[in-house]
Structures are given as C-alpha cells and as structure tokens.
Scaffold this active site. Structure first.
Site, PDB file in Angstrom:
ATOM      1  N   TYR A 184       0.844  -1.206   0.000  1.00  0.00           N
ATOM      2  CA  TYR A 184       0.000   0.000   0.000  1.00  0.00           C
ATOM      3  C   TYR A 184       0.882   1.260   0.000  1.00  0.00           C
ATOM      4  CZ  TYR A 184      -3.361   3.514   1.651  1.00  0.00           C
ATOM      5  OH  TYR A 184      -4.131   4.648   1.786  1.00  0.00           O
ATOM      6  N   LYS A 230       1.184   4.109  -2.924  1.00  0.00           N
ATOM      7  CA  LYS A 230       0.816   5.524  -2.729  1.00  0.00           C
ATOM      8  C   LYS A 230       2.005   6.445  -3.015  1.00  0.00           C
ATOM      9  CE  LYS A 230      -3.484   4.862  -1.675  1.00  0.00           C
ATOM     10  NZ  LYS A 230      -4.528   5.190  -2.668  1.00  0.00           N
TER      11      LYS A 230
HETATM   12  N1  LIG Z   1     -10.781   6.395   3.668  1.00  0.00           N
HETATM   13  C1  LIG Z   1      -9.630   6.802   4.185  1.00  0.00           C
HETATM   14  O1  LIG Z   1      -9.513   7.027   5.389  1.00  0.00           O
HETATM   15  C2  LIG Z   1      -8.427   7.031   3.279  1.00  0.00           C
HETATM   16  C3  LIG Z   1      -7.241   7.523   3.848  1.00  0.00           C
HETATM   17  C4  LIG Z   1      -6.139   7.725   3.021  1.00  0.00           C
HETATM   18  C5  LIG Z   1      -6.228   7.445   1.662  1.00  0.00           C
HETATM   19  N2  LIG Z   1      -7.401   6.974   1.138  1.00  0.00           N
HETATM   20  C6  LIG Z   1      -7.461   6.680  -0.310  1.00  0.00           C
HETATM   21  O2  LIG Z   1      -8.569   7.348  -0.893  1.00  0.00           O
HETATM   22  C7  LIG Z   1      -9.169   6.515  -1.896  1.00  0.00           C
HETATM   23  C8  LIG Z   1     -10.632   6.288  -1.581  1.00  0.00           C
HETATM   24  O3  LIG Z   1     -10.727   5.720  -0.294  1.00  0.00           O
HETATM   25  P1  LIG Z   1     -12.024   4.949   0.191  1.00  0.00           P
HETATM   26  O4  LIG Z   1     -11.846   4.661   1.646  1.00  0.00           O
HETATM   27  O5  LIG Z   1     -13.243   5.676  -0.262  1.00  0.00           O
HETATM   28  O6  LIG Z   1     -11.804   3.584  -0.638  1.00  0.00           O
HETATM   29  P2  LIG Z   1     -12.616   2.208  -0.604  1.00  0.00           P
HETATM   30  O7  LIG Z   1     -13.668   2.208   0.460  1.00  0.00           O
HETATM   31  O8  LIG Z   1     -11.618   1.127  -0.595  1.00  0.00           O
HETATM   32  O9  LIG Z   1     -13.359   2.247  -2.017  1.00  0.00           O
HETATM   33  C9  LIG Z   1     -12.700   1.871  -3.184  1.00  0.00           C
HETATM   34  C10 LIG Z   1     -13.626   2.095  -4.374  1.00  0.00           C
HETATM   35  O10 LIG Z   1     -13.042   1.471  -5.530  1.00  0.00           O
HETATM   36  C11 LIG Z   1     -13.992   0.534  -6.086  1.00  0.00           C
HETATM   37  N3  LIG Z   1     -13.221  -0.577  -6.611  1.00  0.00           N
HETATM   38  C12 LIG Z   1     -12.378  -1.390  -5.916  1.00  0.00           C
HETATM   39  N4  LIG Z   1     -11.864  -2.318  -6.727  1.00  0.00           N
HETATM   40  C13 LIG Z   1     -12.368  -2.079  -7.973  1.00  0.00           C
HETATM   41  C14 LIG Z   1     -12.216  -2.705  -9.229  1.00  0.00           C
HETATM   42  N5  LIG Z   1     -11.438  -3.775  -9.380  1.00  0.00           N
HETATM   43  N6  LIG Z   1     -12.883  -2.198 -10.287  1.00  0.00           N
HETATM   44  C15 LIG Z   1     -13.696  -1.129 -10.151  1.00  0.00           C
HETATM   45  N7  LIG Z   1     -13.881  -0.486  -8.972  1.00  0.00           N
HETATM   46  C16 LIG Z   1     -13.234  -0.971  -7.909  1.00  0.00           C
HETATM   47  C17 LIG Z   1     -14.897   0.155  -4.904  1.00  0.00           C
HETATM   48  O11 LIG Z   1     -16.181  -0.296  -5.292  1.00  0.00           O
HETATM   49  P3  LIG Z   1     -16.512  -1.869  -5.507  1.00  0.00           P
HETATM   50  O12 LIG Z   1     -15.962  -2.584  -4.306  1.00  0.00           O
HETATM   51  O13 LIG Z   1     -17.993  -1.975  -5.684  1.00  0.00           O
HETATM   52  O14 LIG Z   1     -15.795  -2.217  -6.748  1.00  0.00           O
HETATM   53  C18 LIG Z   1     -15.032   1.512  -4.224  1.00  0.00           C
HETATM   54  O15 LIG Z   1     -15.947   2.320  -4.940  1.00  0.00           O
HETATM   55  C19 LIG Z   1      -8.336   5.227  -1.933  1.00  0.00           C
HETATM   56  O16 LIG Z   1      -7.348   5.351  -2.912  1.00  0.00           O
HETATM   57  C20 LIG Z   1      -7.689   5.203  -0.557  1.00  0.00           C
HETATM   58  O17 LIG Z   1      -6.475   4.482  -0.542  1.00  0.00           O
HETATM   59  C21 LIG Z   1      -8.495   6.744   1.922  1.00  0.00           C
END
Ligand SMILES: NC(=O)c1ccc[n+]([C@@H]2O[C@H](COP(=O)([O-])OP(=O)(O)OC[C@H]3O[C@@H](n4cnc5c(N)ncnc54)[C@H](OP(=O)(O)O)[C@@H]3O)[C@@H](O)[C@H]2O)c1
Length: 244
Positions: free
Chosen positions: A154, A158
């Site tokens: 991860y 990033k």
């Molecule tokens: N949330 C946090 O606290 C946080 C902190 C730091 C960084 N980030 C970054 O911000 C971004 C968004 O975070 P998040 O927490 O909202 O992410 P998440 O909950 O993991 O959501 C990921 C999204 O990608 C889709 N996805 C995953 N695999 C896929 C595939 N093979 N094909 C098409 N779609 C796919 C998922 O939907 P499906 O499962 O339906 O496909 C979902 O819409 C990520 O890059 C994460 O690393 C998040």
C-alpha cells in the site's frame, strides 16, 4: 494554461465512486452542478449512491482488473463524455490492507494493482483522449512522505502515485492538470476499539478525525484552481507533520 472558465460545469468520472471518499466527492460535485459518471464493481452500491442524490449520475458497473470488463467500462465512459468538453477523472480506487513479511505475493500484487497500476494505466489511456482543460486527480495518502512500518505494498503504491502525479503533470502541461489529494485519518472501521476516535484524534494536530466531505472540498479546490498542477495536497488536520 487552459482558457476554461472556472465556473463552467464539468464532466467528471469518479473511478471508485462508492467508497466513503469517492461517494462524498460524487455527491458534493453532483450537487455543485457537474455531470458525474461513477465507476465501481457493485451495481447495488452504485444504485444506493444514486438514491442519495437528485442529479442523474452515470452508473458504470464493472471490474477494472478484468481486461474485458475494462474495455466495456471505457466504452461506457466514452458514451458519457462529450469529446469537445474538458473532462476530469478522479481515481478514488484503492484497498487498504497489510502485506506482511513472508505473506501472500498474489495479495501484495493485487494491492499494487488497485492502488497504483490501474489508476496509472487509466490516466495513460485517457490522457491522449482528453480535450484541453482536462484533469486527473489521484488519491494518495497523508503518510506518503513518512510511512510507518507495515502496509508495504500500500505504502509503495501511494508513493508511486505521488511520483506519478508530478511526472504526469509535466508530460501533460499545459493542456491537462494533474494533482492528488493525500487524505489523513478519516472513517474508522466499525470494528475499531471504542476508544479509537479519542486515541487517533490525540495524534492529529487539529485534534479530530477527518470527514469524507473534507476530501471532497479539497478535490473541488484542486479542480477549480487554474494554476495548480503536480500538487500532492495533504488533507489531514496536520497528521503528516508527525513522523509515524
Ligand atoms: N478512507 C480513508 O480514510 C483514506 C485515507 C487515506 C487514503 N485513502 C485513499 O482514498 C481513496 C478512496 O478511499 P475509500 O476509503 O473511499 O476507498 P474504498 O472504500 O476502498 O473504495 C474503493 C472504491 O473502488 C472501487 N473498486 C475497488 N476495486 C475495484 C475494481 N477492481 N474495479 C472497479 N472499482 C473498484 C470500490 O467499489 P466496488 O468494491 O464496488 O468495486 C469503491 O468504490 C483510496 O485510494 C484510498 O487508498 C483513503
């Protein structure tokens, strides 16, 4: 620099639209009057997202890791986009898991694929197809400059995204701007310990865990600002100022 007027509604594609951050961005940007298309695997979660807002979203269900489905996703995006207008792609794809020492290599590769390879390949695919004024916004992580131990794939992914943001910003200037947000500690898992909020807040200079709409606000700022490119913007209450 693009002569695009910063008040003009945009056409925006959110890849990974149904996670906490992708959905916050989708709802925020759709409410601001932009036309938004949403990509994710689960049709059910896409429909649940549509149920939360009045503006009609473009819903595109498919798995980006499957080459045939990816072609179908590209075709649907091609139908959604008007080629003469600038388009913005948000890459909110991701998966946050550890890849332990001596652990499963396939799982580590999969983490690199969803967190780095696919956002990169999608940007390389769409860049030559975008009208001037187009943009990419990647989703990095606030720990990208000083990752702690663990979460190896991860963290590597990033860091790769941060480098990609800078190299692509130069390759695509002046027609296309490329930026990234680097979110800090946001949503806690339902399984988190009862004192998790308090413990994490104590490690954040602004003393609170972030909300997904803070990321949406930052994304809109990056999209709206005509003079920003190659920026990796921490949105983390100062969390990344610490060494972890
Ligand atoms: N949330 C946090 O606290 C946080 C902190 C730091 C960084 N980030 C970054 O911000 C971004 C968004 O975070 P998040 O927490 O909202 O992410 P998440 O909950 O993991 O959501 C990921 C999204 O990608 C889709 N996805 C995953 N695999 C896929 C595939 N093979 N094909 C098409 N779609 C796919 C998922 O939907 P499906 O499962 O339906 O496909 C979902 O819409 C990520 O890059 C994460 O690393 C998040």
């Amino acid at each position: 620099m693009s002569s695009w007027n910063s008040e003009t509604p945009l056409q925006i594609v959110v890849m990974g639209a149904t996670g906490p951050l992708g959905s916050a961005c989708t709802l925020y940007l759709a409410a601001a009057g932009h036309a938004v298309a949403c990509v994710a695997r689960s049709e059910k979660r896409l429909e649940a997202l549509q149920a939360q807002c009045t503006p009609r979203l473009g819903l595109i269900a498919g798995d980006l890791t499957d080459p045939a489905e990816r072609v179908g996703i590209h075709a649907s995006i091609g139908t959604f986009l008007r080629p003469d207008l600038p388009a913005v792609f948000l890459f909110a794809l991701g998966d946050h898991r550890d890849s332990p020492l001596g652990g499963d290599e396939a799982a580590a590769r999969a983490l690199l694929e969803i967190n780095l390879t696919l956002p990169m390949l999608e940007a390389l695919h769409w860049a030559p197809r975008l009208a001037s004024g187009g943009q990419f916004v990647f989703f990095a992580d606030a720990t990208v400059t000083a990752p702690g131990p663990g979460f190896h794939a991860y963290s590597a992914a990033k860091a790769g995204l941060a480098a990609l943001t800078k190299t692509l910003a130069q390759s695509l200037a002046p027609a296309i701007r490329v930026n990234a947000v680097a979110p800090g500690i946001l949503n806690l898992k339902p399984t988190a310990r009862p004192d998790a909020r308090e413990r994490w807040s104590a490690r954040i200079p602004l003393n609170e865990i972030g909300e997904p709409h803070f990321i949406a606000m930052a994304v809109e700022f990056l999209i709206r600002h005509p003079y920003l490119t190659g920026v990796v913007l921490p949105v983390d209450g100062g969390y990344s100022l610490h060494h972890h």
